[in-house]
Design an enzyme around this catalytic site. Sequence first.
Site, short mmCIF file in Angstrom:
data_model
loop_
_atom_site.label_atom_id
_atom_site.label_comp_id
_atom_site.label_asym_id
_atom_site.label_seq_id
_atom_site.Cartn_x
_atom_site.Cartn_y
_atom_site.Cartn_z
N LYS A 18 33.24 50.46 -66.97
CA LYS A 18 33.76 51.71 -67.56
C LYS A 18 35.26 51.57 -67.85
O LYS A 18 35.88 50.59 -67.46
CB LYS A 18 33.53 52.88 -66.60
C1 LIG Z 1 27.58 54.67 -66.15
C2 LIG Z 1 26.77 55.87 -66.44
C3 LIG Z 1 26.32 56.71 -65.42
C4 LIG Z 1 26.60 56.52 -63.95
O1 LIG Z 1 26.42 55.26 -63.51
P1 LIG Z 1 26.72 54.81 -62.01
O2 LIG Z 1 26.44 53.36 -62.09
O3 LIG Z 1 25.79 55.56 -61.13
O4 LIG Z 1 28.15 55.13 -61.69
C5 LIG Z 1 25.61 57.85 -65.78
N1 LIG Z 1 25.36 58.14 -67.06
C6 LIG Z 1 25.78 57.36 -68.07
C7 LIG Z 1 25.48 57.76 -69.47
C8 LIG Z 1 26.48 56.19 -67.80
O5 LIG Z 1 26.88 55.39 -68.80
#
Ligand SMILES: *Cc1c(COP(=O)(O)O)cnc(C)c1O
Length: 404
Positions: free
Chosen positions: A184
């Site tokens: 991210k």
């Molecule tokens: C990254 C992401 C999440 C959460 O991911 P985690 O790995 O649990 O932190 C949730 N929704 C979307 C659309 C994502 O891209």
Amino acid sequence: MSDIEIPLSRPDITSLEEELVLQTLRSGRLSIGPRVEEFERSVAARAGSRYGVAVSSGTCGLHLVLKGLNIGPGDEVITTPFSFIASANCILYVGARPVFVDIDPKSLNMDPALVEAAITPRTKAILAVETFGNPQWMDTYAQIAARHEIPLIEDCCEALGTMHRGRPAGSFGRAGVFGFYPNKQITTGEGGMIVTDDPRLAEMCRSMRNQGRPLGWQPPGSGTIAVGMTSQSAGGQPGGSWLRHERLGYNYRLAELNAALGVAQMRRLDEIIEARQRVAQLYIHRLAGNPHLIMPTIDQDSVMSWFVFVVRLATSYTQEERDRIIRGMRNHEVGAADYFPCIHLQPFYREEFGYGPGAFPIAESVSQRTIALPFYNDLTPRDIEMVAQTLELMLKRENLSRAG
Ligand SMILES: *Cc1c(COP(=O)(O)O)cnc(C)c1O
């Protein structure tokens, strides 16, 4: 994947991150401490929200928001089939039913007209995702939700720092949830953050992330935290609130080490967003003229904080050709991925709900032709040239084999 020459993504960690993590490590306070609080304040401020509740992943954050809004069995939640699986799974965690609607082929977010049409008396929320960081239609979903007196939940896990019409991602819904997995915009290793202006919802989420401890629970000695007298080592006052559990809770706490990493990353957020904008512009400049490729479409009202850079092959390409291109790029040491396969066509969803191809034609057509390209902050013009040439080579191969 990790030793590939140009990987798909790479976190941006500097000496500041090392310093703050080491400070926390040496402080002896490894859970429920000042770094989590500081991280909550900085993310909430950035999202234009009053409260931040740090959690151990974006997925946990979504789970708590749905629970906190009392969504459960018999309820429907409208959401997108073109996303990472967690945005639909969280609806199943609380026993509710995800109602998918097809996407708009430009923004790749839900088509607002289809959202409106999908609302029934059982609809308890709209769960919208800023796909790849694109915030388009968030204000429209908020209006639809307000008109029907249901909450908008913003899965802004891919959109930290993105702005739409002067408003930041995270500020459109009753609550927003960010994610901090290493690919991210910023990372805490694993982690997430709920943001909201609703004090009651924030308190409920705080309690549920911390084993259902009472609303308003504070760690003993918080404010003037001294090692040795705290809940983490002493267990709190006998008969006090440390072992009092008022509702079904979870351990979804974010550890102090992860929060320290997040605090450092937040201090560098503007620089990180700028670097990502620079890389995205280099890609657009280099690839936009290619008739085989469709570039991401960003409307004029949005300022992107890019999550990933995803191009699409022209409509004449098949999924098999796309997959071969991705494999070919990887064989040439260039990361590439098929972000995202449709959720409703994942094996679990097909089996559980009986979905098959054709249910959401635009999402399916888009998802068959996407290619995520390497995307991280210090990608150089030389790297981008190598990615572009490798992609062009793979396109040429496909076209030769078609002609032959
Ligand atoms: C990254 C992401 C999440 C959460 O991911 P985690 O790995 O649990 O932190 C949730 N929704 C979307 C659309 C994502 O891209």
